[in-house]
Write a protein that holds these residues in place. Structure first.
Motif, PDB file in Angstrom:
ATOM      1  N   PHE A 145       0.845  -1.204   0.000  1.00  0.00           N
ATOM      2  CA  PHE A 145       0.000   0.000   0.000  1.00  0.00           C
ATOM      3  C   PHE A 145       0.877   1.250   0.000  1.00  0.00           C
ATOM      4  O   PHE A 145       1.763   1.380   0.841  1.00  0.00           O
ATOM      5  CB  PHE A 145      -0.916   0.000   1.230  1.00  0.00           C
ATOM      6  CG  PHE A 145      -1.929  -1.109   1.186  1.00  0.00           C
ATOM      7  CD1 PHE A 145      -3.181  -0.895   0.645  1.00  0.00           C
ATOM      8  CD2 PHE A 145      -1.608  -2.382   1.643  1.00  0.00           C
ATOM      9  CE1 PHE A 145      -4.114  -1.920   0.565  1.00  0.00           C
ATOM     10  CE2 PHE A 145      -2.532  -3.413   1.570  1.00  0.00           C
ATOM     11  CZ  PHE A 145      -3.787  -3.185   1.025  1.00  0.00           C
ATOM     12  N   HIS A 192       0.051   4.783   0.395  1.00  0.00           N
ATOM     13  CA  HIS A 192      -1.002   5.731   0.746  1.00  0.00           C
ATOM     14  C   HIS A 192      -0.452   6.846   1.630  1.00  0.00           C
ATOM     15  O   HIS A 192      -1.031   7.183   2.671  1.00  0.00           O
ATOM     16  CB  HIS A 192      -2.139   5.019   1.502  1.00  0.00           C
ATOM     17  CG  HIS A 192      -2.885   4.031   0.654  1.00  0.00           C
ATOM     18  ND1 HIS A 192      -3.887   3.249   1.151  1.00  0.00           N
ATOM     19  CD2 HIS A 192      -2.768   3.678  -0.637  1.00  0.00           C
ATOM     20  CE1 HIS A 192      -4.367   2.464   0.185  1.00  0.00           C
ATOM     21  NE2 HIS A 192      -3.681   2.708  -0.901  1.00  0.00           N
ATOM     22  N   SER A 206      -0.041   4.667   4.720  1.00  0.00           N
ATOM     23  CA  SER A 206       0.458   3.448   4.061  1.00  0.00           C
ATOM     24  C   SER A 206       0.481   2.255   5.017  1.00  0.00           C
ATOM     25  O   SER A 206      -0.013   1.171   4.686  1.00  0.00           O
ATOM     26  CB  SER A 206       1.863   3.696   3.495  1.00  0.00           C
ATOM     27  OG  SER A 206       1.830   4.735   2.548  1.00  0.00           O
ATOM     28  N   SER A 253      -3.064   1.192   6.168  1.00  0.00           N
ATOM     29  CA  SER A 253      -3.797   0.461   5.131  1.00  0.00           C
ATOM     30  C   SER A 253      -3.342  -0.998   5.081  1.00  0.00           C
ATOM     31  O   SER A 253      -4.164  -1.911   4.919  1.00  0.00           O
ATOM     32  CB  SER A 253      -3.570   1.113   3.763  1.00  0.00           C
ATOM     33  OG  SER A 253      -4.024   2.449   3.797  1.00  0.00           O
ATOM     34  N   ASP A 283      -5.676  -4.198   5.953  1.00  0.00           N
ATOM     35  CA  ASP A 283      -5.791  -5.328   5.027  1.00  0.00           C
ATOM     36  C   ASP A 283      -5.475  -6.639   5.756  1.00  0.00           C
ATOM     37  O   ASP A 283      -6.179  -7.648   5.594  1.00  0.00           O
ATOM     38  CB  ASP A 283      -4.834  -5.118   3.848  1.00  0.00           C
ATOM     39  CG  ASP A 283      -5.125  -6.050   2.679  1.00  0.00           C
ATOM     40  OD1 ASP A 283      -6.275  -6.548   2.584  1.00  0.00           O
ATOM     41  OD2 ASP A 283      -4.225  -6.288   1.865  1.00  0.00           O
ATOM     42  N   THR A 298      -8.645   5.586  10.749  1.00  0.00           N
ATOM     43  CA  THR A 298      -7.902   6.683  10.117  1.00  0.00           C
ATOM     44  C   THR A 298      -8.882   7.793   9.739  1.00  0.00           C
ATOM     45  O   THR A 298     -10.047   7.528   9.436  1.00  0.00           O
ATOM     46  CB  THR A 298      -7.169   6.209   8.840  1.00  0.00           C
ATOM     47  OG1 THR A 298      -8.119   5.653   7.932  1.00  0.00           O
ATOM     48  CG2 THR A 298      -6.101   5.192   9.136  1.00  0.00           C
TER      49      THR A 298
END
Lengths: 80, 351
Positions: free
Chosen positions: B136, B138, B142, B145, B149, B229
């Protein structure tokens, strides 16, 4: 051939291999020096950078990059 | 479904050895940059593979391998990780050669390894792991995420997921980010970071990996109970709402939190948020920072998770924090924001 071996060690960052450890007829791939397909691409770049040689026919690769000796012979025969 | 942290490992500006108590010896850095204390990578990575790896790949792969070794697990069911910057060093090498060599005779290694998912791919290659593998990118979310997952994979039936994050700082990226005004300009050291109020922080980097497990095992570090988040909150009240709603969603009151870990980084504007939040919501709680130990980078929250998990496992607050240990160390809340844009909350519970 010793120059070529030093160039191979440097280009591929073979940290635990000294140029003199590479035999003239030692296979570079698989059971020999253990190089892989990414190394093959690096060797193509080495030929271009150091010897201004472009490997035009991909099918020649396995033959040219079999050993240090076959590489040296290819360089010699194409550097006229 | 519970998400147990079965093991955790880092390559960071601090020594993360599992055999010694957490942060027994703290490494100090002068200036405005903290760099990783790198281990002997031969312990964790096949020496034949090391030759091609840049620093960030070695850092990430070593942290992941160490994490699996600590759990005595050979093969995870999935790999997820987060990185904001990716493999900067190889990107720099490749782009420099593009310019210098006029896009001719470019070596493949730096190109192949400049992609963000190189680290998780190298971990999979080392393990010969053909399972789910996702990276990820992001920015400041990051790692969160990747962790989300991993938790979702556990909920879907996975038994063990290797998850983590890695980011590096290179001379190029450091000088660019410094020009943006991200880092302090006064000389000082990381231990004094919070006593140097003003603009900017200290640059950091690091890799952290965790083996999340759906079942309880002796020696598990902690349980990840919640993760939330929020992006660019409108104001301080929105931040407070997010925190109180997150606690309520986990059936908790602020008073149930034993330890608050915040992302204070020495930047006055960013730290004001933590101070106001603590005063408003957690006036009684013991609070500690973590960025004086690892520096600021977009996936620094992974270091915080590692640190909090170790605190819960060892039931001991290291002396470096200079606070009185709370009577109970059961629940830890990590609140971090990156550049006041990406805000995250992670809730941990002792096993």
């Amino acid at each position: 051939m010793s120059d070529l071996k030093a160039q191979i060690v440097a280009q591929l960052n073979l940290q635990h291999v000294k140029p003199e450890d590479i035999g003239d007829d030692m296979p570079l791939f698989a059971e020999g020096l253990g190089l892989d397909s990414i190394d093959a691409l690096e060797l193509i770049v080495l030929l271009q950078q150091e010897y201004k040689l472009k490997l035009n026919n991909a099918e020649e690769g396995p033959k040219v990059f079999r050993t240090v000796r076959t590489m040296a012979e290819y360089i010699k025969s194409h550097q006229a | 479904m519970k998400a147990y942290i079965r093991s955790a490992a880092i390559v960071a500006p601090q020594d993360g050895s599992a055999g010694t108590p957490l942060l027994r010896q703290v490494l100090t850095y002068t200036g405005n940059r903290l760099t990783c204390a790198e281990p002997d990578y031969n312990q964790f990575i096949d020496p034949r593979a090391i030759r091609r790896m840049s620093r960030i790949i070695k850092m990430g792969t070593a942290a992941a391998m160490q994490c699996l070794q600590l759990a005595d697990v050979q093969m995870p069911g999935a790999i997820t990780m987060g990185t904001a910057y990716g493999c900067l060093e190889d990107t720099g090498v490749f782009m420099k050669r593009m310019v210098e060599q006029h896009e001719e005779m470019l070596t493949p290694t730096s190109f192949i390894q400049s992609t963000h998912n190189t680290i998780s791919a190298q971990i999979a290659l080392q393990l010969q792991c053909h399972a789910y593998n996702n990276t990820f990118v992001h920015r400041g979310f990051s790692f969160e995420s990747a962790l989300l997952d991993a938790k979702m994979l556990l909920e879907e039936g996975q038994k063990q997921v290797l998850t983590g994050a890695a980011d590096e700082i290179t001379p190029y990226s450091f000088s660019i980010l410094q020009r943006f005004g991200l880092y302090k300009t006064d000389p000082g050291n990381n231990i004094d970071l919070y006593n140097r109020p003003g603009k900017g922080t200290m640059a950091g980097e690091g890799a952290a990996f965790f083996l999340l497990d759906s079942s309880d095992h002796p020696g598990n570090y902690a349980i990840v109970d919640g993760l939330h988040t929020f992006y660019k909150p409108a104001g301080i009240e929105t931040i407070w709402e997010n925190i109180t709603q997150f606690l309520a969603a986990n059936e908790l009151q602020p008073g149930d939190i034993d330890l608050l870990v915040t992302g204070r980084n020495g930047d006055a504007a960013g730290d004001k948020i933590y101070a106001e939040m603590q005063e408003a919501i957690f006036p009684e709680q013991v609070a500690i920072g973590f960025k004086f130990l690892c520096g600021e980078y977009p996936t620094a929250s992974a270091f915080a998770l590692w640190m909090a998990a170790r605190i819960l496992k060892e039931q001991q607050l290291p002396a470096v924090f200079g606070v009185t240990q709370p009577a109970s160390l059961r629940r830890v809340l990590i609140y971090n924001h990156y550049e006041q844009i990406h805000h995250s909350l992670m809730l941990l519970r002792a096993c």
